[in-house]
Design a protein around this motif. Sequence first.
Motif, PDB file in Angstrom:
ATOM      1  N   SER A  44      -8.779 -10.143   8.070  1.00 19.59           N
ATOM      2  CA  SER A  44      -7.485  -8.771   8.032  1.00 19.59           C
ATOM      3  C   SER A  44      -6.667  -9.443   8.393  1.00 19.59           C
ATOM      4  O   SER A  44      -6.771 -10.197   8.805  1.00 19.59           O
ATOM      5  N   TRP A  46      -2.193  -9.085   9.334  1.00 18.28           N
ATOM      6  CA  TRP A  46      -1.725  -8.251  10.120  1.00 18.28           C
ATOM      7  C   TRP A  46       0.156  -8.359   9.395  1.00 18.28           C
ATOM      8  O   TRP A  46       0.077  -9.838   9.559  1.00 18.28           O
ATOM      9  N   ALA A  59       2.309  -5.770   2.346  1.00 28.71           N
ATOM     10  CA  ALA A  59       1.320  -5.314   2.307  1.00 28.71           C
ATOM     11  C   ALA A  59       0.458  -4.982   0.609  1.00 28.71           C
ATOM     12  O   ALA A  59      -0.392  -5.382   0.030  1.00 28.71           O
ATOM     13  N   ARG A  63      -1.941  -6.377  -2.258  1.00 30.55           N
ATOM     14  CA  ARG A  63      -2.828  -5.073  -2.610  1.00 30.55           C
ATOM     15  C   ARG A  63      -2.593  -5.110  -4.148  1.00 30.55           C
ATOM     16  O   ARG A  63      -3.455  -5.468  -5.424  1.00 30.55           O
ATOM     17  N   ASP A  69      -9.854  -4.633  -0.665  1.00 27.12           N
ATOM     18  CA  ASP A  69     -10.980  -4.428   0.564  1.00 27.12           C
ATOM     19  C   ASP A  69     -10.550  -5.014   1.989  1.00 27.12           C
ATOM     20  O   ASP A  69     -11.959  -5.093   2.138  1.00 27.12           O
ATOM     21  N   VAL A  70      -9.992  -5.485   2.422  1.00 27.85           N
ATOM     22  CA  VAL A  70      -9.541  -5.838   3.061  1.00 27.85           C
ATOM     23  C   VAL A  70      -8.728  -5.206   4.029  1.00 27.85           C
ATOM     24  O   VAL A  70      -7.364  -4.304   3.611  1.00 27.85           O
ATOM     25  N   PRO A  71      -8.951  -5.404   6.166  1.00 25.53           N
ATOM     26  CA  PRO A  71      -7.401  -3.966   6.166  1.00 25.53           C
ATOM     27  C   PRO A  71      -6.365  -5.050   6.529  1.00 25.53           C
ATOM     28  O   PRO A  71      -5.979  -5.467   6.805  1.00 25.53           O
ATOM     29  N   LEU A  72      -5.397  -4.256   6.116  1.00 20.95           N
ATOM     30  CA  LEU A  72      -3.947  -4.364   6.395  1.00 20.95           C
ATOM     31  C   LEU A  72      -3.210  -3.576   6.973  1.00 20.95           C
ATOM     32  O   LEU A  72      -3.466  -2.449   7.058  1.00 20.95           O
ATOM     33  N   ILE A  73      -1.713  -4.115   7.840  1.00 18.18           N
ATOM     34  CA  ILE A  73      -1.024  -3.264   8.369  1.00 18.18           C
ATOM     35  C   ILE A  73       0.200  -3.573   8.168  1.00 18.18           C
ATOM     36  O   ILE A  73       0.337  -5.362   8.348  1.00 18.18           O
ATOM     37  N   CYS A  74       1.492  -2.712   8.595  1.00 18.99           N
ATOM     38  CA  CYS A  74       2.222  -3.759   8.991  1.00 18.99           C
ATOM     39  C   CYS A  74       3.141  -3.009   9.821  1.00 18.99           C
ATOM     40  O   CYS A  74       2.521  -1.398  10.490  1.00 18.99           O
TER      41      CYS A  74
END
Length: 120
Positions: A44, A46, A59, A63, A69-74
């Motif tokens: 993942s 962050w 993020a 992409r 297919d990797v969890p991303l968060i902003c």
Amino acid sequence: MAVRAVRGAVQLERDEAGHMDEQVGALLAAVLERNSLGVDDLISIWFTATPDLHSDFPAAAARKLGIVDVPLICAQELDIAGAMPRVVRILAHVESERTRAEISHVYLGAAAALRKDIAQ
């Protein structure tokens, strides 16, 4: 195989989506290259951005690099007086055979001043 955390940051010259894509893409590419990682090693990521960045999500650059297919968060950084402006930071969780001491944290350009203790 161990789970490791990799830090990094880059300071943008301006708040424009294309420039953010370019700079965040360069940061992610450097993190992968310097740690001998592939996209499949990512667990993942962050992303944080200083409050003066509004043009796009960091993020989105990941992409566009094919990290789909990797969890991303902003999230937004704290608005601290005197803090370096226009900075995107990352905290990537990865699978790696490297020890913690062997992990290469990547601070590009002026952002190297943020963590002189670990910047490569």
